[in-house]
Write a protein that holds these residues in place. Structure first.
Motif, short mmCIF file in Angstrom:
data_model
loop_
_atom_site.label_atom_id
_atom_site.label_comp_id
_atom_site.label_asym_id
_atom_site.label_seq_id
_atom_site.Cartn_x
_atom_site.Cartn_y
_atom_site.Cartn_z
N ARG A 212 0.84 -1.19 0.00
CA ARG A 212 0.00 0.00 0.00
C ARG A 212 0.88 1.25 0.00
O ARG A 212 1.89 1.30 0.69
CB ARG A 212 -0.90 0.01 1.24
CG ARG A 212 -1.79 1.24 1.33
CD ARG A 212 -2.54 1.29 2.63
NE ARG A 212 -3.76 0.51 2.52
CZ ARG A 212 -4.88 0.81 3.14
NH1 ARG A 212 -4.95 1.85 3.95
NH2 ARG A 212 -5.94 0.05 2.99
N GLY B 186 -8.21 0.72 -3.38
CA GLY B 186 -7.72 2.03 -3.00
C GLY B 186 -8.84 3.03 -2.92
O GLY B 186 -10.01 2.71 -3.14
N TYR C 258 -4.94 6.48 -1.21
CA TYR C 258 -3.99 5.37 -1.28
C TYR C 258 -4.34 4.43 -2.42
O TYR C 258 -5.41 4.48 -2.98
CB TYR C 258 -3.97 4.58 0.04
CG TYR C 258 -5.21 3.75 0.28
CD1 TYR C 258 -5.25 2.41 -0.12
CD2 TYR C 258 -6.34 4.28 0.87
CE1 TYR C 258 -6.38 1.64 0.07
CE2 TYR C 258 -7.48 3.52 1.07
CZ TYR C 258 -7.49 2.20 0.67
OH TYR C 258 -8.61 1.45 0.86
N GLU D 118 -3.59 0.07 -3.20
CA GLU D 118 -3.08 -1.17 -2.61
C GLU D 118 -3.14 -2.29 -3.65
O GLU D 118 -4.14 -2.44 -4.34
CB GLU D 118 -3.92 -1.56 -1.40
CG GLU D 118 -3.43 -2.82 -0.70
CD GLU D 118 -4.22 -3.10 0.55
OE1 GLU D 118 -3.83 -2.56 1.62
OE2 GLU D 118 -5.23 -3.81 0.48
#
Length: 91
Positions: free
Chosen positions: A16, A64, A69, A71
């Motif tokens: 991540r 995400g 973020y 991932e």
């Protein structure tokens, strides 16, 4: 952040970042098992190699939140013998 755990018979490795993430429609495209983009073979190659080494149950998926973020998660089946060997080593 990189984490790993055995979950429901699979080794799950999650990577991540804290970057920009992707819009939901782009994540959906990346998660299609038939994803292929001209001149961009990375995701397709990862999927092919996982299947080659670990069978059809292995894979990679993406999640995400845009602006927060992204991932990637690798799922690799754990063989019973692998888990027994790990326990014998104290893992």
């Amino acid at each position: 952040i990189i984490t790993g755990a055995v979950e429901e018979g699979f080794l799950c490795v999650k990577i991540r970042d804290n970057g920009r993430g992707l819009p939901p429609e782009r994540l959906a495209l990346l998660n299609r098992t038939d994803y292929h983009r001209e001149n961009h073979f990375g995701v397709e190659n990862v999927r092919k190699r996982l299947r080659l080494y670990y069978g059809d149950e292995a894979g990679v998926s993406f999640s995400g939140r845009q602006g927060e973020y992204m991932e990637a998660m690798l799922r690799i089946p754990v063989l019973k013998g692998d888990m027994d060997a790990d326990r014998n080593r104290g893992g």
